[in-house]
Design a protein around this motif. Structure first.
Motif, short mmCIF file in Angstrom:
data_model
loop_
_atom_site.label_atom_id
_atom_site.label_comp_id
_atom_site.label_asym_id
_atom_site.label_seq_id
_atom_site.Cartn_x
_atom_site.Cartn_y
_atom_site.Cartn_z
N ARG A 1 30.73 39.28 40.45
CA ARG A 1 30.42 38.24 39.46
C ARG A 1 30.31 38.77 38.03
NH1 ARG A 1 26.15 34.73 39.50
NH2 ARG A 1 26.57 34.33 41.67
N HIS A 2 30.07 40.06 37.89
CA HIS A 2 29.96 40.62 36.54
C HIS A 2 31.25 41.30 36.07
CE1 HIS A 2 25.80 39.68 35.80
NE2 HIS A 2 25.57 39.98 37.08
N ARG A 3 32.30 41.06 36.83
CA ARG A 3 33.56 41.73 36.49
C ARG A 3 33.99 41.39 35.06
NH1 ARG A 3 38.84 42.23 36.28
NH2 ARG A 3 39.87 43.74 37.64
N CYS A 4 34.70 42.34 34.47
CA CYS A 4 35.19 42.19 33.09
C CYS A 4 36.12 41.00 32.97
CB CYS A 4 35.94 43.45 32.69
SG CYS A 4 36.40 43.50 30.97
N ILE A 5 36.01 40.27 31.85
CA ILE A 5 36.99 39.22 31.60
C ILE A 5 37.95 39.64 30.50
CG2 ILE A 5 35.68 37.24 32.43
CD1 ILE A 5 34.70 36.81 29.61
N VAL B 1 24.41 36.00 27.13
CA VAL B 1 24.65 37.13 28.05
C VAL B 1 23.43 37.43 28.93
CG1 VAL B 1 25.63 39.46 28.25
CG2 VAL B 1 26.32 38.00 26.36
N TYR B 2 22.71 38.54 28.70
CA TYR B 2 21.61 38.90 29.60
C TYR B 2 20.26 38.37 29.11
CZ TYR B 2 25.30 42.01 31.16
OH TYR B 2 26.50 42.50 31.60
N ASP B 3 20.28 37.57 28.05
CA ASP B 3 19.04 36.95 27.60
C ASP B 3 18.88 35.56 28.21
OD1 ASP B 3 16.65 37.04 25.97
OD2 ASP B 3 17.58 35.52 24.69
C1 HEM Z 1 32.24 43.54 32.03
C2 HEM Z 1 34.96 47.55 31.50
C3 HEM Z 1 37.20 45.54 27.67
C4 HEM Z 1 34.18 41.76 27.91
C5 HEM Z 1 32.78 44.80 32.21
C6 HEM Z 1 32.42 45.70 33.28
C7 HEM Z 1 33.17 46.82 33.14
C8 HEM Z 1 34.02 46.63 31.97
C9 HEM Z 1 33.15 48.06 34.01
C10 HEM Z 1 31.39 45.42 34.37
C11 HEM Z 1 29.98 45.74 33.93
C12 HEM Z 1 28.94 45.51 35.01
O1 HEM Z 1 29.27 45.09 36.12
O2 HEM Z 1 27.74 45.78 34.75
C13 HEM Z 1 35.83 47.31 30.44
C14 HEM Z 1 36.90 48.21 30.06
C15 HEM Z 1 37.54 47.65 28.98
C16 HEM Z 1 36.85 46.40 28.69
C17 HEM Z 1 37.24 49.51 30.76
C18 HEM Z 1 38.70 48.11 28.17
C19 HEM Z 1 39.54 49.05 28.50
C20 HEM Z 1 36.57 44.34 27.40
C21 HEM Z 1 36.96 43.44 26.34
C22 HEM Z 1 36.10 42.38 26.40
C23 HEM Z 1 35.18 42.61 27.51
C24 HEM Z 1 38.13 43.65 25.39
C25 HEM Z 1 36.06 41.12 25.55
C26 HEM Z 1 37.07 40.56 24.98
C27 HEM Z 1 33.44 41.90 29.06
C28 HEM Z 1 32.52 40.89 29.56
C29 HEM Z 1 31.97 41.40 30.75
C30 HEM Z 1 32.56 42.71 30.95
C31 HEM Z 1 32.21 39.54 28.91
C32 HEM Z 1 31.02 40.68 31.70
C33 HEM Z 1 29.65 41.28 31.80
C34 HEM Z 1 28.86 40.63 32.92
O3 HEM Z 1 29.30 39.68 33.55
O4 HEM Z 1 27.72 41.07 33.15
N1 HEM Z 1 33.77 45.39 31.41
N2 HEM Z 1 35.82 46.24 29.60
N3 HEM Z 1 35.49 43.82 28.08
N4 HEM Z 1 33.45 42.97 29.92
FE1 HEM Z 1 34.69 44.56 29.81
#
Ligand code: HEM
Length: 497
Positions: free
Chosen positions: A440-444, A87-89
């Motif tokens: 690019r950092h959108r949630c997956i 991740v961020y490391d």
């Molecule tokens: C990134 C919200 C559930 C894994 C993000 C970001 C948001 C978010 C706002 C962007 C963060 C940034 O730009 O700094 C949510 C919400 C969730 C949820 C509202 C549930 C309602 C999940 C789940 C997983 C997950 C269930 C894993 C199975 C990730 C990952 C990133 C991410 C891997 C990418 C971080 C990056 O690229 O920097 N999420 N998330 N999230 N989320 Fe979620």
């Protein structure tokens, strides 16, 4: 060309930490009135430049990672919790590869397998947890009550471990894993974000728990590699074991372990808070709860027999507009993440239309600042959303109706119409609806979260009615994730004997 205006504060270093920490939305509204959409506030010695509105989100979330950097902003919080080399490391290109590996595990095929598992876990919970003792008595008339946050937290971890995390985690949930998880979670708070290392017991527990959890995962990953631990076709570890970096290297055991920890932390509070908020809102809005129930009866009822439903499938979940709108609207009004941050690696000019009309000339965000985007702020913007403060799921299913009027008429400052077609709204970096971030950092995890929440909410609404005499709680911003303040007890009763 100047730096953005600095928010007035009495105490140096502390700056606006109290106002921002207590109620960031109120703080942003007040600052916007005084300084416009772009301003800098002092947060415990850091200079944080906020860019409000859909344009602000676009500027920050659509920015290049070489200037607006996530690792620099987050690693001191996340690396002690997730562990090294993920991740961020790692440099962003490597993390992008890791995100791709995870996406591989979030496949339609896996999702199909998860729906039944989640339904089973929720049913088992409802028929065994003491909070649902009244439900278990099979009386239709008695009201019982449960604590929304506590129940959703338990159901979320049960269902995530049954599906994504794998049987080894699920089997240990009530044993060693629970305490390790609690200690690790105690290191994932706003205090840890502001002060990465303090000589406190909670920090020592965090560090110990990180090692223990990483070893716990690595232990059974090793067993799986040697083929000695049965079938695990659909979980994330199985998917990660098959992935290779572009360099040709496979993921090491500790990398898989630490990615699993990161996914656990990313999904747990976000999903459980959303589920709790959805139930709290449904408890107050009989009309929406009823529409949700009727949708279940229509789609899954068996010969009109009360209380008889066929099991859910993944395909069904994608075709339930009321359920979809309940989750979507809950994420608009109660998004778990209110601030997204990036560290500024180079001086960056602010587009003039973003700072207008308050700015004179063009601002430069200086290197060394942190930039902050708040999708939440845009999601509550009364110039975009009609009755912005109101939780009104129907707005999402009524593109022609009054509820959407404000949305439909929204144009950006250049006079260009913005596309709000259903499903299109959360995609772009300039959308006013971004509970999952953008760029690019959108949630997956979005689809997994919808599947998990959709199955949990369907199972609850099929079985119970709710009410909440104390009303929907206010937001508590002192936690990492936007949580409901107490009291947050929901009263329930069985619909059918
Ligand atoms: C990134 C919200 C559930 C894994 C993000 C970001 C948001 C978010 C706002 C962007 C963060 C940034 O730009 O700094 C949510 C919400 C969730 C949820 C509202 C549930 C309602 C999940 C789940 C997983 C997950 C269930 C894993 C199975 C990730 C990952 C990133 C991410 C891997 C990418 C971080 C990056 O690229 O920097 N999420 N998330 N999230 N989320 Fe979620």
């Amino acid at each position: 060309k100047t730096a953005p205006p600095v928010v007035f504060h009495w105490i140096p270093i502390i700056g606006s930490a109290i106002e921002y920490g207590n109620d960031p939305m109120k703080f942003f509204v007040n600052c916007q009135a005084k300084y416009g959409n772009v301003f800098t506030f002092i947060l415990l010695g850091r200079k944080v430049t906020v860019c409000l509105g859909a344009k602000g989100n676009n500027f920050i979330l659509g920015g290049k990672s070489t200037v607006f950097n996530a690792e620099d902003a987050y690693t001191h919080l996340t690396t002690p919790v997730f562990g090294p080399d993920v991740v961020y490391d790692v440099p962003n290109e490597i993390f992008m590869e890791q995100k791709k590996f995870v996406k591989f595990g979030l496949s339609t095929d896996n999702f199909r397998a998860y729906v039944g598992m989640i339904e089973e876990e929720v049913e088992e919970f409802l028929s065994s947890d003491p909070a649902f003792s009244t439900y278990q008595m099979k009386e239709t008339t008695e009201w019982g009550s449960f604590e929304a946050v506590k129940v959703l937290a338990e159901i979320t971890i049960l269902t995530a471990s049954r599906t994504l995390q794998g049987t080894e985690v699920r089997e240990n949930l009530n044993k060693s894993f629970a305490q390790i998880y609690t200690d690790l979670d105690g290191g994932f708070t706003p205090i840890n974000f502001m002060f990465p290392n303090l000589p406190l017991e909670s920090y020592r527990k965090r560090d110990r728990a990180q090692k223990q959890m990483s070893e716990f995962f690595a232990g059974f990953i090793k067993k799986r590699r040697t083929g000695g631990s049965g079938q695990h076709d659909h979980d994330m570890i199985a998917a990660l074991l098959n992935q290779k970096y572009r360099s040709g290297k496979a993921l090491k055991d500790h990398e898989i372990a630490n990615i699993m920890i990161a996914l656990l932390m990313a999904g747990q509070h976000t999903s459980s808070a959303t589920g709790a908020w959805a139930l709290l809102q449904l408890a107050e809005r009989d009309d929406v709860a009823d529409a949700l129930y009727q949708e279940q009866v229509k789609h899954f009822g068996i010969n009109g027999e009360p209380g008889k439903f066929r099991p859910l499938t993944y395909e069904d979940l994608r075709d339930l507009p009321v359920l979809d709108s309940v989750i979507r609207e809950t994420l608009r009004v109660h998004p778990p993440i209110h601030s997204i941050m990036r560290a500024v690696r180079d001086d960056v000019p602010v587009p003039p239309t973003l700072a207008a009309p308050k700015s004179e000339g063009t601002y430069i965000v200086p290197k060394g600042h942190v930039v902050l985007a708040s999708p939440f702020f845009a999601q509550m913007d009364p110039t975009v959303w009609k009755n912005a403060n109101k939780w009104e799921p129907a707005r999402w299913n009524d593109p022609e109706g009054v509820a959407m009027m404000a949305l439909k008429e929204y144009t950006d400052e250049g006079g260009e119409k913005i596309d709000f077609g259903f499903g299109a709204v959360s995609k772009g970096t300039d959308s006013p609806y971004q509970p999952f971030g953008a760029g690019r950092h959108r949630c997956i995890g979005e689809q997994f979260a919808y599947l998990q929440l959709g199955t949990i909410l369907s199972t609850f609404i099929r079985k119970m009615e709710f009410k909440i005499p104390t009303g929907v709680p206010e937001h508590n911003y002192h936690t990492m994730i936007v949580m409901p303040k107490t009291p947050r007890d929901i009263q329930y009763r069985r619909r059918h004997v």
